[in-house]
Design an enzyme around this catalytic site. Sequence first.
Site, short mmCIF file in Angstrom:
data_model
loop_
_atom_site.label_atom_id
_atom_site.label_comp_id
_atom_site.label_asym_id
_atom_site.label_seq_id
_atom_site.Cartn_x
_atom_site.Cartn_y
_atom_site.Cartn_z
N MET A 160 0.85 -1.20 0.00
CA MET A 160 0.00 0.00 0.00
C MET A 160 0.89 1.25 0.00
SD MET A 160 -3.43 -0.95 2.05
CE MET A 160 -2.84 -0.66 3.69
N GLY A 161 2.16 1.10 -0.38
CA GLY A 161 3.07 2.24 -0.42
C GLY A 161 3.56 2.60 0.97
N HIS A 190 9.23 -3.55 3.32
CA HIS A 190 8.82 -3.70 1.91
C HIS A 190 10.05 -3.92 1.03
CE1 HIS A 190 5.50 -0.91 3.42
NE2 HIS A 190 4.84 -1.95 2.99
N ARG A 244 2.44 2.34 9.69
CA ARG A 244 1.66 3.08 10.69
C ARG A 244 2.51 3.55 11.86
NH1 ARG A 244 -2.72 -0.75 8.99
NH2 ARG A 244 -4.39 0.56 8.19
O1 PAF Z 1 -0.13 -5.84 3.37
C1 PAF Z 1 -0.55 -4.90 2.65
O2 PAF Z 1 0.13 -3.89 2.44
C2 PAF Z 1 -1.94 -5.01 2.03
O3 PAF Z 1 -2.83 -5.64 2.89
C3 PAF Z 1 -1.93 -5.69 0.65
C4 PAF Z 1 -1.47 -7.12 0.73
C5 PAF Z 1 -1.01 -4.90 -0.30
C6 PAF Z 1 -3.35 -5.66 0.06
O4 PAF Z 1 -3.83 -4.38 -0.06
#
Ligand code: PAF
Length: 280
Positions: A27-28, A34, A184
């Site tokens: 979700m950026g 990430h 968050r």
């Molecule tokens: O983990 C996340 O960031 C979200 O839940 C995902 C897997 C990208 C789905 O929107």
Amino acid sequence: MIVARTRAELETALARLPRPLGAVPTMGALHAGHLSLARCARAENASVALTIFVNPTQFLPHEDFERYPRPLAQDLALAEEVGVDLVFAPPVEEVYPPGFATTVSVAGPSQRWEGVCRPGHFTGVATVVTRLLNLLRPERAYFGEKDYQQLQVVRRLVSDLALPVEIVGCPTVRDPDGLALSSRNVYLSPEERQQALALSRALFTAAERVAVGERDARALEALMHQHVTAAGLEVDYLAVVDPVSLEPVSEIRHPARALGAVRVGTVRLIDNVALVPPPP
Ligand code: PAF
């Protein structure tokens, strides 16, 4: 690095990418967690596609959809640095075009824990993950163990719908003091961040006890509860569960998972660790 905003641009870009393709759905607001998924995908595939989409359907009405961080320019720079070939960052109507009327609902591992605290959340996740996997058609897709229940829900979904993709789970990335990285965490004040450490400490204390022979799941839950409430955190749940079904276990004879969700001020945090009993 190619940036695609529409499904048409995505198709054109995908046609040019060598296979196998590794997908990293996000979700950026990218952080080191990430980036570790993207690096893992880079090492195992000829091409890497990262999606950035703040999925409205997985937020409950009172949650932080509007204020969720969206630092797109910074995310694109980070993605390029770790060798991502393609970023798919669509607007909502590309993922959910007018008339979109399908939801994907997974029972089993989505029913407890986050499923109780955030009703409907996993249906939103399962729907968007199915849609993104169908749009990208990757050979592999990478998800963090930080959202451990989500990882099990996605594994169940892919297995049940026979989606032709391998799901790869990657370890949680933590700050040096143990706090699990999360987009968050930016909501935490310095004092709240200090308090929040009690969650990972409680989980790791449970893991240490299990490693030296504690088998009583309820005793471990009580111990974790004591740790986090002493730090002033509100507990949503602290549970010792089977690592696949996520059903509670009472005696730890095989590897299990400790899951926790707490609230500090207005911020809700989740974390989990593996519980590995000593050999018999
Ligand atoms: O983990 C996340 O960031 C979200 O839940 C995902 C897997 C990208 C789905 O929107």
